[in-house]
Design an enzyme around this catalytic site. Sequence first.
Site, PDB file in Angstrom:
ATOM      1  N   CYS A   1       0.766  -1.133  -0.104  1.00 32.54           N
ATOM      2  CA  CYS A   1       0.100   0.135  -0.012  1.00 32.54           C
ATOM      3  C   CYS A   1       0.890   1.153  -0.082  1.00 32.54           C
ATOM      4  O   CYS A   1       1.627   1.585  -1.081  1.00 32.54           O
ATOM      5  CB  CYS A   1      -0.959   0.149   1.185  1.00 32.54           C
ATOM      6  SG  CYS A   1      -2.444   0.954   0.726  1.00 32.54           S
TER       7      CYS A   1
ATOM      8  N   HIS B   1      -3.400  -5.161   1.399  1.00 32.54           N
ATOM      9  CA  HIS B   1      -2.710  -5.360   2.569  1.00 32.54           C
ATOM     10  C   HIS B   1      -2.563  -6.935   2.790  1.00 32.54           C
ATOM     11  O   HIS B   1      -3.480  -7.654   3.483  1.00 32.54           O
ATOM     12  CB  HIS B   1      -3.352  -4.750   3.693  1.00 32.54           C
ATOM     13  CG  HIS B   1      -3.161  -3.014   3.678  1.00 32.54           C
ATOM     14  ND1 HIS B   1      -2.222  -2.695   4.836  1.00 32.54           N
ATOM     15  CD2 HIS B   1      -3.848  -2.073   3.168  1.00 32.54           C
ATOM     16  CE1 HIS B   1      -2.244  -1.457   4.629  1.00 32.54           C
ATOM     17  NE2 HIS B   1      -3.381  -1.039   3.753  1.00 32.54           N
TER      18      HIS B   1
ATOM     19  N   GLU C   1      -0.958  -8.495   4.949  1.00 30.24           N
ATOM     20  CA  GLU C   1      -0.792  -8.841   6.269  1.00 30.24           C
ATOM     21  C   GLU C   1      -2.091  -8.838   6.976  1.00 30.24           C
ATOM     22  O   GLU C   1      -2.325  -9.437   8.098  1.00 30.24           O
ATOM     23  CB  GLU C   1       0.017  -7.874   7.015  1.00 30.24           C
ATOM     24  CG  GLU C   1      -0.435  -6.736   7.468  1.00 30.24           C
ATOM     25  CD  GLU C   1      -0.738  -5.773   6.142  1.00 30.24           C
ATOM     26  OE1 GLU C   1      -0.423  -5.811   4.837  1.00 30.24           O
ATOM     27  OE2 GLU C   1      -1.068  -4.461   6.522  1.00 30.24           O
TER      28      GLU C   1
HETATM   29  N1  GLN Z   1      -3.489   6.478   0.979  1.00 38.00           N
HETATM   30  C1  GLN Z   1      -2.183   6.062   1.690  1.00 38.00           C
HETATM   31  C2  GLN Z   1      -0.982   6.838   1.160  1.00 38.00           C
HETATM   32  O1  GLN Z   1      -1.279   7.744   0.175  1.00 38.00           O
HETATM   33  C3  GLN Z   1      -1.963   4.802   1.604  1.00 38.00           C
HETATM   34  C4  GLN Z   1      -2.876   3.921   2.514  1.00 38.00           C
HETATM   35  C5  GLN Z   1      -2.361   2.576   2.949  1.00 38.00           C
HETATM   36  O2  GLN Z   1      -1.211   2.179   3.045  1.00 38.00           O
HETATM   37  N2  GLN Z   1      -3.575   1.916   3.587  1.00 38.00           N
HETATM   38  O3  GLN Z   1       0.118   6.730   1.477  1.00 38.00           O
END
Ligand code: GLN
Length: 189
Positions: free
Chosen positions: A77, A170, A172
């Site tokens: 992410c 994610h 995890e």
């Molecule tokens: N929206 C977040 C970002 O721009 C990422 C979100 C996440 O890691 N769940 O860094």
Amino acid sequence: MKIGILGIQGAYHKHAEMLRSLGVEPLIIRYNAQLEEISALIIPGGESTAFSMQLSFRLDFEKVRDFALSHPVFGTCAGMIMLGKGDNDPRVRQLKLMDFTVLRNAYGAQTESFTAELDLTLNGEKSAFHGVFIRAPRIDSLGEKVKVLARHGTEPVMAEQGHFLAASFHPELSGDGRIHRYFIERITT
Ligand code: GLN
């Protein structure tokens, strides 16, 4: 072998639990010197803007980048945003280690977070994976050297390039250790 998890911000505890369940000792990384103790690094979800800020004083951006040039790194992410390039938010300082461009928050706000069954291909074997997407980034364009390991419909959501791995979801959080095991196997083989 210890795997480091960048612990300056964000969702690092669940990665640590997942590594322990697979028999690997995690080390939460908060200082430059800890990089010497680990064989690989996970950059977790969180906020790529916050990571960018923290990497200018608690941990050194260049030290993390140097580590990554010679060790496996898995970004999930916000971690994927950090590994990629081309995000147009000036507050985000990307490591630019993988050849894809990425758009932050491309699926909408926190309330538009979702789960989806993904088509995963690991070691040539196809299976389904339950993906958890939380204000996830979207891969916008992919370079030739990047291999897609998971798709949501036709859209790439997990990518591999050399010793780098990145997922916009994610892994995890799904209680399924296959992706982490794949990362661990790539370190040890
Ligand atoms: N929206 C977040 C970002 O721009 C990422 C979100 C996440 O890691 N769940 O860094």
